[in-house]
Write a protein that holds these residues in place. Structure first.
Motif, PDB file in Angstrom:
ATOM      1  N   ASP B   7      34.771  19.270 -14.534  1.00 56.16           N
ATOM      2  CA  ASP B   7      33.394  19.504 -15.393  1.00 56.16           C
ATOM      3  C   ASP B   7      33.537  21.534 -14.919  1.00 56.16           C
ATOM      4  O   ASP B   7      33.451  21.593 -13.377  1.00 56.16           O
ATOM      5  CB  ASP B   7      32.269  18.628 -14.432  1.00 56.16           C
ATOM      6  CG  ASP B   7      32.045  17.559 -15.670  1.00 56.16           C
ATOM      7  OD1 ASP B   7      32.976  17.631 -16.534  1.00 56.16           O
ATOM      8  OD2 ASP B   7      30.873  17.224 -15.332  1.00 56.16           O
ATOM      9  N   ARG B  36      35.704  20.331 -19.226  1.00 56.19           N
ATOM     10  CA  ARG B  36      34.774  19.858 -19.887  1.00 56.19           C
ATOM     11  C   ARG B  36      33.666  20.857 -19.937  1.00 56.19           C
ATOM     12  O   ARG B  36      33.164  21.173 -18.600  1.00 56.19           O
ATOM     13  CB  ARG B  36      34.231  18.638 -19.149  1.00 56.19           C
ATOM     14  CG  ARG B  36      32.303  18.594 -20.941  1.00 56.19           C
ATOM     15  CD  ARG B  36      32.103  16.647 -20.651  1.00 56.19           C
ATOM     16  NE  ARG B  36      32.234  16.459 -19.523  1.00 56.19           N
ATOM     17  CZ  ARG B  36      30.914  15.779 -18.745  1.00 56.19           C
ATOM     18  NH1 ARG B  36      30.438  14.628 -20.123  1.00 56.19           N
ATOM     19  NH2 ARG B  36      30.877  14.805 -17.791  1.00 56.19           N
ATOM     20  N   ARG B  38      30.188  23.211 -19.261  1.00 53.83           N
ATOM     21  CA  ARG B  38      28.817  22.312 -19.200  1.00 53.83           C
ATOM     22  C   ARG B  38      27.518  23.319 -18.624  1.00 53.83           C
ATOM     23  O   ARG B  38      27.735  23.907 -17.395  1.00 53.83           O
ATOM     24  CB  ARG B  38      28.835  21.765 -18.019  1.00 53.83           C
ATOM     25  CG  ARG B  38      29.247  20.469 -18.639  1.00 53.83           C
ATOM     26  CD  ARG B  38      29.253  18.698 -17.676  1.00 53.83           C
ATOM     27  NE  ARG B  38      27.994  18.363 -18.228  1.00 53.83           N
ATOM     28  CZ  ARG B  38      27.890  17.002 -17.445  1.00 53.83           C
ATOM     29  NH1 ARG B  38      28.632  16.947 -16.225  1.00 53.83           N
ATOM     30  NH2 ARG B  38      26.908  16.451 -17.591  1.00 53.83           N
ATOM     31  N   MET B 101      29.065  22.137 -28.959  1.00 53.47           N
ATOM     32  CA  MET B 101      29.577  21.476 -27.246  1.00 53.47           C
ATOM     33  C   MET B 101      29.550  20.531 -27.982  1.00 53.47           C
ATOM     34  O   MET B 101      30.527  19.765 -27.859  1.00 53.47           O
ATOM     35  CB  MET B 101      28.903  21.393 -25.991  1.00 53.47           C
ATOM     36  CG  MET B 101      29.518  22.889 -25.255  1.00 53.47           C
ATOM     37  SD  MET B 101      31.114  23.455 -25.167  1.00 53.47           S
ATOM     38  CE  MET B 101      30.547  25.166 -24.467  1.00 53.47           C
TER      39      MET B 101
END
Lengths: 202, 202
Positions: B7, B36, B38, B101
């Motif tokens: 992440d 990912r 974030r 996203m």
């Protein structure tokens, strides 16, 4: 042509500097790079900060111990983390280091003092650390002379001058590596500093 | 077994995050690691700090530009440094990223927005950056819808929730990489995060 050289600026209150003093000798030797250890008083006079770089209970302090722990494992070092922080008297430890740099036992003293702090929890600049570290680097007989000299006006002023030079160089943390006019901040940039000393780029 | 995953927590006001978003895709692909992105609101809610991480005229800010410049050269990136700082509205840029996203164009938008900031000096979150970055990632026709959605209560709350999660994870800066329970702070620890994702140690 002179061998490439790195000035390692630091204060003995800095936790990350443990990683640097524990591994820089072997790295510098392998790379054919000369190093010079240059203590400054504390980070405060460089940045104007009145707080410690790491404050109890903060996420950043929690991270710092974990980050150092991962690197202790990576480099095969020994440390019992977290160590007592802040250390009793980094400025005093730095003054003794300055005396040692002039007399030749400085680098050994810095390593011994950090080992005592990180392996046994005996913080730098405190009476016990000073005496044990001086003994470890063969200066047991000179302890009283050295501790007195470290409090002399000449050494206090020399540390002030060095701290002023660190500020002029644009340093704001420990350890910092200066190669020619190039500054690298943080133990995790030690490899970069060595690369720059050898080839003038990353 | 699932592929190892990282992440990547960030705010689009962060300068160092330019380096990360510019190079992480190729690195993650080469390493077989999923990533990912974030976004969180800003660093302030994580640390309680009321000042920017870098203040004009400080040694740390001067160093930051030089450090980024060296890494831009190292990684073969393009940037016209220093870029205008702070950017106009990182929280707004982050809200648009959150919309992206969910809709699939988020990573492209983040890269485009950073490229506009670092190559052309058009800071993230400003009207010009938003419109150009959305156009670059194929969302020109949806611009009004996206900008309105980014100001909706749902997205404002989602960014707050993500920011709260970042705080719970112990993050205090951008970019931060989280691999399982392990946190790595700073673009210069991206290699470490990938190593950890692959082998569970540095």
């Amino acid at each position: 042509m002179a061998a490439p050289a790195i000035d390692v600026w630091f204060t003995m209150g800095s936790t990350y500097t443990f990683l640097t003093v524990s591994r820089i000798d072997a790295m510098a030797r392998a790379a054919g790079v000369a190093i010079r250890l240059r203590p400054f008083r504390t980070v405060g006079p460089l940045t104007g900060a009145t707080q410690l770089p790491f404050l109890p209970g903060t996420a950043k302090m929690h991270y710092m111990w974990r980050d150092i722990g991962r690197r202790v494992a990576l480099h095969g070092l020994r440390a019992s983390l977290p160590v007592p922080y802040p250390a009793p008297s980094p400025p005093r430890a730095n003054r003794v280091a300055l005396v040692g740099m002039a007399e030749g036992w400085g680098p050994d003293y810095v390593r011994a003092a950090y080992r005592l702090w990180f392996e046994q929890g005996i913080g730098t600049g405190g009476e016990e650390n000073l005496r044990l570290a001086l003994a470890e680097c063969g200066q047991a007989d000179g302890t009283e002379r050295i501790l007195a000299l470290a409090e002399s006006e000449a050494i206090v002023q020399e540390l002030d001058r060095e701290t002023g030079e660190a500020r002029r160089l644009g340093l704001f943390g420990s350890p910092s590596f200066v190669v020619g006019g190039e500054v690298f901040w943080g133990d995790d940039h030690l490899e970069d500093a060595i690369r720059w000393a050898r080839q003038g780029r990353l």
